[in-house]
Design an enzyme around this catalytic site. Structure first.
Site, short mmCIF file in Angstrom:
data_model
loop_
_atom_site.label_atom_id
_atom_site.label_comp_id
_atom_site.label_asym_id
_atom_site.label_seq_id
_atom_site.Cartn_x
_atom_site.Cartn_y
_atom_site.Cartn_z
N CYS A 12 0.85 -1.19 0.00
CA CYS A 12 0.00 0.00 0.00
C CYS A 12 0.89 1.25 0.00
O CYS A 12 2.12 1.16 0.13
CB CYS A 12 -0.91 0.01 1.23
SG CYS A 12 -0.01 0.13 2.79
N HIS A 36 4.77 -5.22 8.88
CA HIS A 36 4.55 -6.58 9.34
C HIS A 36 4.88 -7.59 8.24
O HIS A 36 4.00 -8.26 7.69
CB HIS A 36 3.11 -6.76 9.83
CG HIS A 36 2.91 -6.31 11.24
ND1 HIS A 36 1.69 -5.95 11.78
CD2 HIS A 36 3.81 -6.16 12.25
CE1 HIS A 36 1.85 -5.61 13.04
NE2 HIS A 36 3.12 -5.72 13.35
N HIS A 70 3.04 1.76 11.67
CA HIS A 70 1.89 1.70 12.57
C HIS A 70 1.91 2.81 13.62
O HIS A 70 0.96 2.97 14.38
CB HIS A 70 1.85 0.35 13.30
CG HIS A 70 1.69 -0.82 12.38
ND1 HIS A 70 2.75 -1.64 12.04
CD2 HIS A 70 0.62 -1.28 11.70
CE1 HIS A 70 2.32 -2.58 11.21
NE2 HIS A 70 1.04 -2.38 10.98
N CYS A 92 2.25 5.82 8.72
CA CYS A 92 1.36 5.96 7.57
C CYS A 92 0.38 7.11 7.82
O CYS A 92 -0.20 7.21 8.92
CB CYS A 92 0.58 4.66 7.36
SG CYS A 92 -0.66 4.79 6.06
N HIS A 120 -2.83 -4.47 19.08
CA HIS A 120 -2.14 -4.09 17.85
C HIS A 120 -1.41 -2.77 18.05
O HIS A 120 -1.96 -1.84 18.65
CB HIS A 120 -3.15 -3.97 16.70
CG HIS A 120 -2.53 -3.91 15.35
ND1 HIS A 120 -1.96 -2.76 14.85
CD2 HIS A 120 -2.36 -4.86 14.39
CE1 HIS A 120 -1.49 -3.00 13.64
NE2 HIS A 120 -1.71 -4.27 13.34
N GLU A 122 -0.78 -0.28 16.11
CA GLU A 122 -1.49 0.88 15.57
C GLU A 122 -2.53 1.39 16.57
O GLU A 122 -2.64 2.59 16.83
CB GLU A 122 -2.17 0.52 14.26
CG GLU A 122 -3.00 1.66 13.67
CD GLU A 122 -3.94 1.21 12.56
OE1 GLU A 122 -5.08 1.71 12.53
OE2 GLU A 122 -3.53 0.38 11.72
N THR A 158 -7.22 0.93 10.82
CA THR A 158 -7.23 1.16 9.38
C THR A 158 -7.52 -0.08 8.53
O THR A 158 -7.90 0.04 7.37
CB THR A 158 -5.89 1.76 8.91
OG1 THR A 158 -4.83 0.87 9.31
CG2 THR A 158 -5.66 3.13 9.50
N ASN A 216 -4.05 -6.82 8.32
CA ASN A 216 -4.76 -6.72 7.04
C ASN A 216 -4.63 -8.02 6.23
O ASN A 216 -5.54 -8.41 5.51
CB ASN A 216 -4.30 -5.50 6.24
CG ASN A 216 -2.96 -5.69 5.57
OD1 ASN A 216 -2.85 -6.23 4.49
ND2 ASN A 216 -1.90 -5.24 6.24
N SER A 258 1.78 -5.30 3.34
CA SER A 258 3.21 -5.24 3.66
C SER A 258 4.02 -6.28 2.88
O SER A 258 5.19 -6.51 3.18
CB SER A 258 3.42 -5.48 5.17
OG SER A 258 2.85 -4.44 5.92
#
Length: 274
Positions: A12, A36, A70, A92, A120, A122, A158, A216, A258
């Site tokens: 991404c 990750h 993150h 990000c 997590h 993030e 996200t 993700n 990732s």
């Protein structure tokens, strides 16, 4: 056998940006894994001497520090800024957005519901910007027995599914007088999830490539599994088994945000060899 890649997959915007920064900066340390994906982390260490520290207390005589995609907590950032070290922020922008929203909404007197996994990195970072009260949940049922305030702001990790986020929002709309909703699920997540949904409906085997610690990537795997029973999550070509492909006619492939192209290519090549 047909081998088909999803319409949207892989790196991404935020990950591409972070990798580019790390390659340009070189000889730096990241606070936690930059992304990750263990294979890409190893490549950055070997080729660009970018080492990974587990947390801020592991810093010793490093001259350059990179903040992971993150993000880190507000408290860790403050500690980092006190040190005699050059800081490069690779957080990000899609992660920075909920951090800022949480900070702003807290100042305006809202308590904050964060839809995401509390463990997590993030989510830990986003939560640290809440100065009122934060509720981190994965399901609306976790809020059913709580006495909630009159003003709630809602954000999402996200990489979550929009349908589950909307269920939570609808629940809060019926329970709380004033709800401010911010859709912080990133565009890449939308596109990748829609693409794997479409692909897994017409495939009889799905291979998802990516880090097993990647939220993700796991989400893509769960979606694929829902439509295609023979779905597998792998990190590298070495995990592929020839027996999986016996009598299969259509193999769909997708990859987490990732996952670099070189790993995906190795997977495709090995499947072709089978």
């Amino acid at each position: 056998m047909i081998i088909e890649l999803a319409k949207n997959y892989g790196f991404c915007f935020g990950v591409k940006r972070a990798i580019k920064k790390a390659e340009q900066i070189k000889d730096a340390a990241t606070i936690g894994p930059l992304i990750h994906n263990n294979e890409e982390i190893s490549r950055l260490q070997k080729k660009f001497n970018v080492k990974t520290l587990q947390n801020i207390t592991d810093l010793t005589n490093e001259k350059k520090a990179i903040i992971r995609t993150h993000g880190i907590t507000k408290q860790d950032l403050a500690e980092l800024q006190k040190k005699n070290i050059e800081i490069f922020d690779a957080t990000c922008p899609f992660v920075t957005k909920p951090q800022r929203l949480c900070e702003q909404m807290s100042k305006e007197g809202y308590e904050v519901v964060i839809f995401g996994d509390e463990n997590h990195p993030e989510v830990k970072g986003v939560k640290s910007y809440v100065s009122t009260k934060a509720y981190v949940v994965l399901d609306k049922s976790e809020l059913e027995d709580l006495k909630l305030p009159h003003k709630i702001a809602v954000v999402s990790q996200t990489t979550k599914k929009i349908e589950q986020f909307m269920e939570l929002v609808n629940f809060l709309m019926l329970k709380v007088k004033e709800v401010r909703v911010f859709n912080t699920i990133c565009d890449a997540t939308f596109k990748n999830q829609a693409a794997i949904t479409e692909l897994s409906k017409k495939s009889d085997i799905i291979i998802i490539v990516g880090g097993k610690n990647s939220a993700n990537t796991k989400q893509l795997f769960l979606i694929a599994k829902n439509y295609c029973e023979d779905s597998y999550l792998i990190e590298t070509q070495d995990e592929l088994e020839k027996s999986w492909f016996k009598d299969k006619k259509h193999c769909g492939i997708s990859a987490g945000a990732s996952t670099p192209d070189w790993i995906i290519k190795e997977v495709v090549d090995k499947i072709k060899a089978f």
